[in-house]
Design a protein around this motif. Structure first.
Motif, PDB file in Angstrom:
ATOM      1  N   LEU A 158       0.858  -1.175   0.000  1.00 18.10           N
ATOM      2  CA  LEU A 158       0.000   0.000   0.000  1.00 18.10           C
ATOM      3  C   LEU A 158       0.900   1.232   0.000  1.00 18.10           C
ATOM      4  CD1 LEU A 158      -3.126   0.539   2.261  1.00 18.10           C
ATOM      5  CD2 LEU A 158      -1.611   2.396   1.608  1.00 18.10           C
ATOM      6  N   LEU A 159       0.800   2.028  -1.056  1.00 16.66           N
ATOM      7  CA  LEU A 159       1.683   3.186  -1.203  1.00 16.66           C
ATOM      8  C   LEU A 159       1.008   4.504  -0.830  1.00 16.66           C
ATOM      9  CD1 LEU A 159       3.333   2.271  -4.629  1.00 16.66           C
ATOM     10  CD2 LEU A 159       4.223   1.828  -2.325  1.00 16.66           C
ATOM     11  N   ILE A 165       3.456  -3.779   3.562  1.00 19.25           N
ATOM     12  CA  ILE A 165       3.578  -4.839   2.560  1.00 19.25           C
ATOM     13  C   ILE A 165       2.687  -5.983   3.014  1.00 19.25           C
ATOM     14  CG2 ILE A 165       5.138  -6.511   1.503  1.00 19.25           C
ATOM     15  CD1 ILE A 165       7.380  -4.430   1.833  1.00 19.25           C
ATOM     16  N   ILE A 166       1.749  -6.399   2.157  1.00 20.04           N
ATOM     17  CA  ILE A 166       0.719  -7.352   2.553  1.00 20.04           C
ATOM     18  C   ILE A 166       0.864  -8.630   1.722  1.00 20.04           C
ATOM     19  CG2 ILE A 166      -1.757  -7.674   2.951  1.00 20.04           C
ATOM     20  CD1 ILE A 166      -2.075  -4.621   2.728  1.00 20.04           C
ATOM     21  N   PRO A 167       1.366  -9.702   2.319  1.00 18.64           N
ATOM     22  CA  PRO A 167       1.476 -10.971   1.585  1.00 18.64           C
ATOM     23  C   PRO A 167       0.101 -11.580   1.332  1.00 18.64           C
ATOM     24  CG  PRO A 167       2.900 -10.917   3.535  1.00 18.64           C
ATOM     25  CD  PRO A 167       1.953  -9.774   3.661  1.00 18.64           C
ATOM     26  N   PRO A 168       0.004 -12.510   0.398  1.00 17.66           N
ATOM     27  CA  PRO A 168      -1.276 -13.198   0.165  1.00 17.66           C
ATOM     28  C   PRO A 168      -1.805 -13.831   1.458  1.00 17.66           C
ATOM     29  CG  PRO A 168       0.252 -13.696  -1.601  1.00 17.66           C
ATOM     30  CD  PRO A 168       1.036 -12.939  -0.570  1.00 17.66           C
ATOM     31  N   GLY A 169      -3.087 -13.625   1.727  1.00 19.56           N
ATOM     32  CA  GLY A 169      -3.714 -14.192   2.913  1.00 19.56           C
ATOM     33  C   GLY A 169      -3.658 -13.311   4.136  1.00 19.56           C
ATOM     34  N   MET A 190       0.784  -1.507  -5.174  1.00 21.75           N
ATOM     35  CA  MET A 190       1.770  -2.015  -6.129  1.00 21.75           C
ATOM     36  C   MET A 190       1.937  -3.508  -5.906  1.00 21.75           C
ATOM     37  SD  MET A 190       5.801  -1.027  -6.713  1.00 21.75           S
ATOM     38  CE  MET A 190       6.307  -1.687  -5.113  1.00 21.75           C
ATOM     39  N   GLN A 191       1.859  -4.290  -6.992  1.00 23.92           N
ATOM     40  CA  GLN A 191       2.184  -5.705  -6.911  1.00 23.92           C
ATOM     41  C   GLN A 191       3.692  -5.856  -6.849  1.00 23.92           C
ATOM     42  OE1 GLN A 191       0.458  -7.985 -10.071  1.00 23.92           O
ATOM     43  NE2 GLN A 191      -1.609  -7.936  -9.209  1.00 23.92           N
ATOM     44  N   MET A 192       4.165  -6.590  -5.847  1.00 26.21           N
ATOM     45  CA  MET A 192       5.611  -6.706  -5.646  1.00 26.21           C
ATOM     46  C   MET A 192       6.154  -7.945  -6.354  1.00 26.21           C
ATOM     47  SD  MET A 192       6.047  -5.373  -1.747  1.00 26.21           S
ATOM     48  CE  MET A 192       7.814  -5.098  -2.018  1.00 26.21           C
ATOM     49  N   PHE A 224      -1.827  -0.159  -9.222  1.00 27.08           N
ATOM     50  CA  PHE A 224      -3.264  -0.115  -9.453  1.00 27.08           C
ATOM     51  C   PHE A 224      -3.954   0.534  -8.267  1.00 27.08           C
ATOM     52  CE2 PHE A 224      -2.432  -4.042  -7.206  1.00 27.08           C
ATOM     53  CZ  PHE A 224      -3.504  -4.200  -6.344  1.00 27.08           C
ATOM     54  N   ASP A 225      -5.183   0.938  -8.484  1.00 28.06           N
ATOM     55  CA  ASP A 225      -6.001   1.517  -7.420  1.00 28.06           C
ATOM     56  C   ASP A 225      -6.950   0.458  -6.877  1.00 28.06           C
ATOM     57  OD1 ASP A 225      -4.843   3.986  -7.744  1.00 28.06           O
ATOM     58  OD2 ASP A 225      -6.457   4.804  -8.972  1.00 28.06           O
ATOM     59  N   ALA A 226      -6.925   0.245  -5.566  1.00 29.15           N
ATOM     60  CA  ALA A 226      -7.910  -0.598  -4.893  1.00 29.15           C
ATOM     61  C   ALA A 226      -9.035   0.320  -4.432  1.00 29.15           C
ATOM     62  CB  ALA A 226      -7.286  -1.329  -3.710  1.00 29.15           C
ATOM     63  N   PHE A 227     -10.186   0.202  -5.060  1.00 30.92           N
ATOM     64  CA  PHE A 227     -11.249   1.188  -4.877  1.00 30.92           C
ATOM     65  C   PHE A 227     -12.046   0.950  -3.592  1.00 30.92           C
ATOM     66  CE2 PHE A 227     -10.460   1.171  -9.456  1.00 30.92           C
ATOM     67  CZ  PHE A 227     -10.245   2.523  -9.659  1.00 30.92           C
ATOM     68  N   VAL A 228     -12.585   2.045  -3.073  1.00 27.56           N
ATOM     69  CA  VAL A 228     -13.475   2.022  -1.909  1.00 27.56           C
ATOM     70  C   VAL A 228     -14.801   2.632  -2.339  1.00 27.56           C
ATOM     71  CG1 VAL A 228     -13.852   2.787   0.457  1.00 27.56           C
ATOM     72  CG2 VAL A 228     -11.529   2.266  -0.327  1.00 27.56           C
TER      73      VAL A 228
END
Length: 248
Positions: free
Chosen positions: A161-162, A192-196, A221-223, A230-234
């Motif tokens: 999350l940037l 930084i958020i890993p899968p899960g 950002m996909q690492m 990309f934008d994660a929308f709310v």
């Protein structure tokens, strides 16, 4: 065995609560918002949504072992019937604990339906953003609210999350405050958020009306090798000072 009239009364109350859902609405099970969290510990690594669902559903449907994490009006009514039908003719010595359990279920369902009216859940490229708001206080013409954001990585790639973009509007759909797109991180963090995994944070907002909304996005950002941004929308999420919300 005599019929447990108190449990039957609560059971009917649960069914009345279920009928508050429209045919189109879906009730997604959530933990209640802690109104003091933004002052005390405003961010944390949180449990995934399915684990939160299991814990909350123990109170909502205490006599069933498997229940879904979201409901239509019909499926919620069915779960309530199946969960409570075996308790109506309980022995006298079991009726006290049954009443307590049933009342907890009624409170839980009432809280869940109220939260549904001030919550949204949106998934973008595997990143699910769940936002829930709650009232804090009113001071003359100032209405204070808290909001909780859960950013859960349900995709296959580690993400970071940037930045964020928020628009706060009052009951007249007028822009009260805007956090410009790309404003760094959230509550001083660029997690930084890993899968899960799920990052959760709380913040607060002030409006000049007892209703309003928050809407925006998180810049992610996909690492991986491509480092795709990309934008994660709310989606538009409502603020409401008191109780179950009506349309703005």
């Amino acid at each position: 065995m005599s019929q447990n009239r108190a449990v039957l009364t609560v059971y009917r109350g649960l069914l009345r609560q279920a009928r508050l859902l429209s045919e189109e609405e879906r009730l997604v099970v959530r933990h209640p918002v802690d109104p003091e969290a933004f002052r005390r510990t405003n961010h944390s690594w949180a449990k995934p949504a399915d684990e939160i669902c299991r814990e909350t559903l123990k109170e909502l449907a205490p006599y069933l072992t498997e229940v879904p994490g979201q409901f239509t009006r019909a499926s919620l009514s069915s779960v309530i019937r199946n969960s409570f039908k075996s308790s109506f003719n309980a022995a006298q010595e079991d009726q006290g604990p049954l009443q307590d359990t049933s009342l907890r279920a009624l409170r839980t369902l009432s809280d869940q339906i109220a939260m549904m009216q001030c919550s949204t859940s949106t998934t973008t490229q595997g990143v699910n953003v769940d936002v829930t708001t709650a009232p804090l206080f009113q001071n003359e013409s100032i209405f204070a609210f808290t909001y909780r954001c859960r950013i859960e990585n349900r995709g296959q790639h580690k993400v970071q999350l940037l930045g964020r973009h928020w628009q706060f509007k009052n009951a007249h759909d007028m822009l009260v405050q805007e956090v410009p797109k790309g404003s760094p991180g959230v509550v001083g963090n660029t997690p930084i958020i890993p899968p899960g995994d799920c990052f959760e944070y709380h913040s607060a907002a002030h409006l000049d009306t007892p209703k309003g909304s928050i809407q925006g996005s998180f810049q992610m950002m996909q690492m991986d090798a491509a480092q795709q941004h990309f934008d994660a929308f709310v989606e538009r999420t409502r603020f409401h000072q008191n109780g179950r919300q009506s349309e703005m």
